[in-house]
Design a protein around this motif. Structure first.
Motif, mmCIF file in Angstrom:
data_model
loop_
_atom_site.group_PDB
_atom_site.id
_atom_site.type_symbol
_atom_site.label_atom_id
_atom_site.label_comp_id
_atom_site.label_asym_id
_atom_site.label_seq_id
_atom_site.Cartn_x
_atom_site.Cartn_y
_atom_site.Cartn_z
ATOM 1 N N GLN A 68 1.683 80.917 4.610
ATOM 2 C CA GLN A 68 1.202 79.653 4.056
ATOM 3 C C GLN A 68 2.353 78.928 3.367
ATOM 4 O OE1 GLN A 68 -2.272 77.826 1.092
ATOM 5 N NE2 GLN A 68 -1.755 79.975 0.976
ATOM 6 N N ILE A 69 2.415 77.610 3.579
ATOM 7 C CA ILE A 69 3.368 76.814 2.805
ATOM 8 C C ILE A 69 2.608 75.719 2.067
ATOM 9 C CG2 ILE A 69 5.311 77.274 4.324
ATOM 10 C CD1 ILE A 69 3.958 73.758 4.312
ATOM 11 N N TYR A 70 3.181 75.317 0.939
ATOM 12 C CA TYR A 70 2.674 74.179 0.189
ATOM 13 C C TYR A 70 3.836 73.233 -0.049
ATOM 14 C CZ TYR A 70 1.655 71.562 -4.123
ATOM 15 O OH TYR A 70 1.530 70.564 -5.062
ATOM 16 N N ALA A 89 7.738 73.608 -1.289
ATOM 17 C CA ALA A 89 7.412 73.748 -2.703
ATOM 18 C C ALA A 89 7.213 75.242 -2.935
ATOM 19 C CB ALA A 89 6.185 72.945 -3.099
ATOM 20 N N THR A 90 6.148 75.793 -2.335
ATOM 21 C CA THR A 90 5.914 77.234 -2.434
ATOM 22 C C THR A 90 5.600 77.799 -1.052
ATOM 23 O OG1 THR A 90 3.528 77.014 -2.785
ATOM 24 C CG2 THR A 90 4.947 76.979 -4.754
ATOM 25 N N ALA A 91 5.649 79.115 -0.951
ATOM 26 C CA ALA A 91 5.260 79.805 0.281
ATOM 27 C C ALA A 91 4.578 81.117 -0.071
ATOM 28 C CB ALA A 91 6.474 80.061 1.171
ATOM 29 N N LEU A 92 3.544 81.423 0.695
ATOM 30 C CA LEU A 92 2.853 82.705 0.578
ATOM 31 C C LEU A 92 3.219 83.501 1.821
ATOM 32 C CD1 LEU A 92 0.812 84.382 -1.093
ATOM 33 C CD2 LEU A 92 -1.002 83.378 0.301
ATOM 34 N N SER A 93 4.026 84.520 1.645
ATOM 35 C CA SER A 93 4.653 85.215 2.760
ATOM 36 C C SER A 93 3.674 86.058 3.564
ATOM 37 C CB SER A 93 5.778 86.120 2.246
ATOM 38 O OG SER A 93 5.229 87.208 1.513
ATOM 39 N N ARG A 94 4.114 86.416 4.740
ATOM 40 C CA ARG A 94 3.359 87.340 5.586
ATOM 41 C C ARG A 94 3.112 88.649 4.850
ATOM 42 N NH1 ARG A 94 4.277 87.036 11.480
ATOM 43 N NH2 ARG A 94 6.096 85.838 10.847
ATOM 44 N N ALA A 117 -6.479 89.646 -4.047
ATOM 45 C CA ALA A 117 -7.482 88.579 -3.886
ATOM 46 C C ALA A 117 -6.995 87.276 -4.518
ATOM 47 C CB ALA A 117 -8.810 88.999 -4.508
ATOM 48 N N GLU A 118 -6.416 87.394 -5.719
ATOM 49 C CA GLU A 118 -5.897 86.194 -6.376
ATOM 50 C C GLU A 118 -4.742 85.592 -5.598
ATOM 51 O OE1 GLU A 118 -6.603 89.057 -7.766
ATOM 52 O OE2 GLU A 118 -7.542 88.805 -9.738
ATOM 53 N N ARG A 119 -3.906 86.439 -5.014
ATOM 54 C CA ARG A 119 -2.772 85.932 -4.244
ATOM 55 C C ARG A 119 -3.225 85.236 -2.964
ATOM 56 N NH1 ARG A 119 2.183 90.322 -5.080
ATOM 57 N NH2 ARG A 119 2.477 89.835 -7.307
ATOM 58 N N LEU A 120 -4.266 85.741 -2.347
ATOM 59 C CA LEU A 120 -4.807 85.065 -1.164
ATOM 60 C C LEU A 120 -5.287 83.657 -1.513
ATOM 61 C CD1 LEU A 120 -6.914 87.747 0.751
ATOM 62 C CD2 LEU A 120 -4.668 86.837 1.355
ATOM 63 N N ALA A 121 -5.767 83.479 -2.737
ATOM 64 C CA ALA A 121 -6.257 82.166 -3.165
ATOM 65 C C ALA A 121 -5.131 81.256 -3.624
ATOM 66 C CB ALA A 121 -7.272 82.327 -4.290
ATOM 67 N N SER A 122 -3.919 81.790 -3.744
ATOM 68 C CA SER A 122 -2.786 81.011 -4.223
ATOM 69 C C SER A 122 -2.060 80.352 -3.048
ATOM 70 C CB SER A 122 -1.816 81.920 -4.978
ATOM 71 O OG SER A 122 -0.982 82.646 -4.087
ATOM 72 N N VAL A 123 -1.015 79.584 -3.394
ATOM 73 C CA VAL A 123 -0.136 79.010 -2.366
ATOM 74 C C VAL A 123 1.249 79.655 -2.443
ATOM 75 C CG1 VAL A 123 -1.344 76.828 -2.100
ATOM 76 C CG2 VAL A 123 0.386 77.045 -3.901
ATOM 77 N N PHE A 153 3.175 83.182 -8.901
ATOM 78 C CA PHE A 153 2.291 82.680 -7.841
ATOM 79 C C PHE A 153 1.527 81.459 -8.364
ATOM 80 C CE2 PHE A 153 3.337 86.748 -6.201
ATOM 81 C CZ PHE A 153 3.131 86.704 -4.822
ATOM 82 N N LEU A 154 1.581 80.388 -7.589
ATOM 83 C CA LEU A 154 0.931 79.134 -7.968
ATOM 84 C C LEU A 154 -0.434 79.035 -7.301
ATOM 85 C CD1 LEU A 154 1.110 76.207 -9.206
ATOM 86 C CD2 LEU A 154 2.047 75.505 -6.978
ATOM 87 N N THR A 155 -1.450 78.705 -8.087
ATOM 88 C CA THR A 155 -2.789 78.465 -7.552
ATOM 89 C C THR A 155 -3.170 77.026 -7.854
ATOM 90 O OG1 THR A 155 -3.454 80.766 -7.859
ATOM 91 C CG2 THR A 155 -5.214 79.150 -7.620
#
Length: 505
Positions: free
Chosen positions: A290-292, A301-306, A318-324, A391-393
């Motif tokens: 995921q990228i934001y 801006a941010t990335a949620l890695s593989r 779970a919280e990280r899945l909801a983040s960007v 981690f940014l949400t």
């Protein structure tokens, strides 16, 4: 630093490397692609275009898109990509505001566009002639010279032209390798999402790597076509809005397919529901990142890695899945108060970004630029919180933007059009949650006394003035709109009404 030098470099070193496909058919290797790009640059320069001039691309996804992006940069020009879903009137406004000299179109999209210079159909003989003349030398450009003017809607309903430089886009391209994914020369990126947006910008790192570029024969998104292409020419990488991800997953599930047709699916542009990404990971496997970002800091801006997406053993998974995700390498990201002061961990504030991907400013709009970029920090207008691990949400948007299927829709623009319809006294437009599109547009309409408003007429007015995707999916007739003591419509109450209705179903 000219972005087109990355193409020239690959073409000189390995001219026979496959470059551009239409469907499963190879159209050009890197040597031939660079030759066409240099010919385009020569034609553009010989016919009066000068470094810094703007060229509009108002086209469906097409192999010529890549040729023109790099042809314009090779000539020292700036590309103005226009969303192919826009109404002709909206595109015409962008042409005039950007002071574009030329435009390239496909006739299914851009017929009728008016310019001071030429408007050329990329499927016609004029375009073919431009690609076969004399080649121009690569134009030298400075790092802060204009490369891309991306029009993103403003709060007034009029779009703003985000000015992106060669430095902005070069930094974005290099960041892909660090924070998003590795790219091998044998990899293939497929352009199923609009090339006028993030999908097209991701051509840059894939040209840097000398990878293959695939434009579907359909020119757009067809899940069956994408799975077939992935099986035929090798696993695909792509950028996709969450609605496209959902359709891919639904297709795979319905036809008993796994994720072998895809290497990497980068998703962004709109919120992804946690249950949807969990489902996608179950069906297609560890193929997601995921990228934001925003047009003002493209894809960065941010990335949620593989790895973070797949780390189900982590206590805060779970919280990280909801983040960007976390800040990408070349930028700083903070959550701040109205004055730009960083807030403590966990507190909600506006998301700010600073770094070499942040835009040079808005084209011909110094006031908006000054409001958006302060002391080097981009004020995104998004609200979020940062956890102790960085981690940014995202919590909400500070503006009333509706994001439907990855496309930005500003309510005021739709409201102004609906007020043109007969019998409408007042109107307020909000976004309603939708499992497929993320959000859909809903219009609350107050009829004039004694009048009955026909929703068919409302649709007709919208289709006459704005793009089809901005048209409300639902109209709600009300006697009055909720307002505060100052007469401002309370959109929060309208959104809550829609949520309450959804809960009762």
């Amino acid at each position: 630093m000219n972005l087109a030098n990355t193409l020239r470099r690959i073409a000189l070193a390995e001219p026979g490397r496959p470059a551009l496909y239409e469907g499963d058919q190879l159209r050009h290797d890197y040597g031939a692609l660079a030759a066409r790009v240099a010919c385009l640059a020569g034609a553009l320069r010989s016919q009066g275009l000068a470094p810094g001039d703007r060229v509009v691309l108002f086209m469906r996804n097409h192999p010529a898109y890549l040729e023109l992006m790099y042809g314009c940069w090779w000539a020292g020009l700036a590309v103005v990509p226009v969303n192919a879903k826009l109404h002709l009137r909206e595109a015409q406004w962008i042409v005039e505001h950007s002071q574009a000299r030329w435009a390239f179109i496909t006739t299914d999209v851009g017929t009728g566009l008016q310019l001071p210079g030429r408007c050329i159909d990329v499927e016609g003989p004029e375009y073919a002639a431009l690609c076969t003349g004399g080649q121009a030398p690569l134009e030298a450009r400075g790092t802060d010279d204009l490369a891309w003017v991306f029009y993103t809607s403003g709060t007034t309903g009029r779009p703003k032209g985000v000015m992106l430089t060669h430095r902005n886009l070069m930094t974005m391209g290099l960041t892909y390798f660090v924070d998003v994914d590795s790219i091998a020369p044998t990899d293939a990126i497929v352009y199923a999402a609009p090339m006028s947006h993030g999908a097209g910008i991701y051509a840059i790192p894939h040209v840097m790597a000398g990878a293959r570029h695939v434009v579907p024969a359909s020119g757009g998104f067809d899940p069956a076509e994408l799975f077939a292409l992935g099986r035929g020419i090798g696993p695909l990488s792509m950028f996709a809005a969450p609605t496209i991800v959902k359709r891919l997953v639904d297709h795979a599930e319905a036809h008993g397919l796994d994720g072998a047709a895809f290497k990497t699916i980068v998703y962004g542009g709109a919120p992804m529901y946690v249950e949807d990404i969990k489902h996608a990971l179950r069906v297609l496997g560890p193929r997601f990142v995921q990228i934001y970002g925003q047009g003002e800091t493209p894809m960065v801006a941010t990335a949620l890695s593989r790895a973070a997406l797949m780390d189900s053993a982590h206590p805060r998974h779970a919280e990280r899945l909801a983040s960007v995700g976390v800040a990408q390498t070349p930028v700083e990201v903070r959550v701040a108060d109205a004055e730009g002061r960083a807030l403590p961990t966990g507190e909600v504030g506006e998301v700010l970004v600073r770094g070499d991907t942040v835009m040079a400013g808005y084209w011909r709009d110094a006031e908006a630029t000054a409001a958006a970029v302060r002391d080097g920090w981009l004020f995104t207008g998004d609200l979020g919180s940062m956890d102790a691990d960085g981690f940014l949400t995202l919590k909400d948007r500070s503006k009333d933007l509706v994001i439907s299927g990855g496309s930005n829709i500003y309510p005021r623009e739709v409201e102004e059009v609906l007020l043109l319809a007969p019998g409408v006294a007042e109107v307020s437009v909000v976004g309603a949650p939708d499992p497929e599109w993320g959000e859909v547009v809903v219009a609350f309409v107050v009829p004039q006394p004694g009048r009955v408003v026909d929703t068919g007429e409302l649709d007709a007015v919208c289709l006459e003035h704005i793009a089809r995707f901005k048209r409300p999916k639902r109209y709600v007739m009300v006697e009055a709109l909720p307002k505060n003591n100052y007469g401002k419509v309370l959109k929060t109450e309208l959104r809550q009404r829609l949520k309450d209705e959804a809960l009762k179903r």
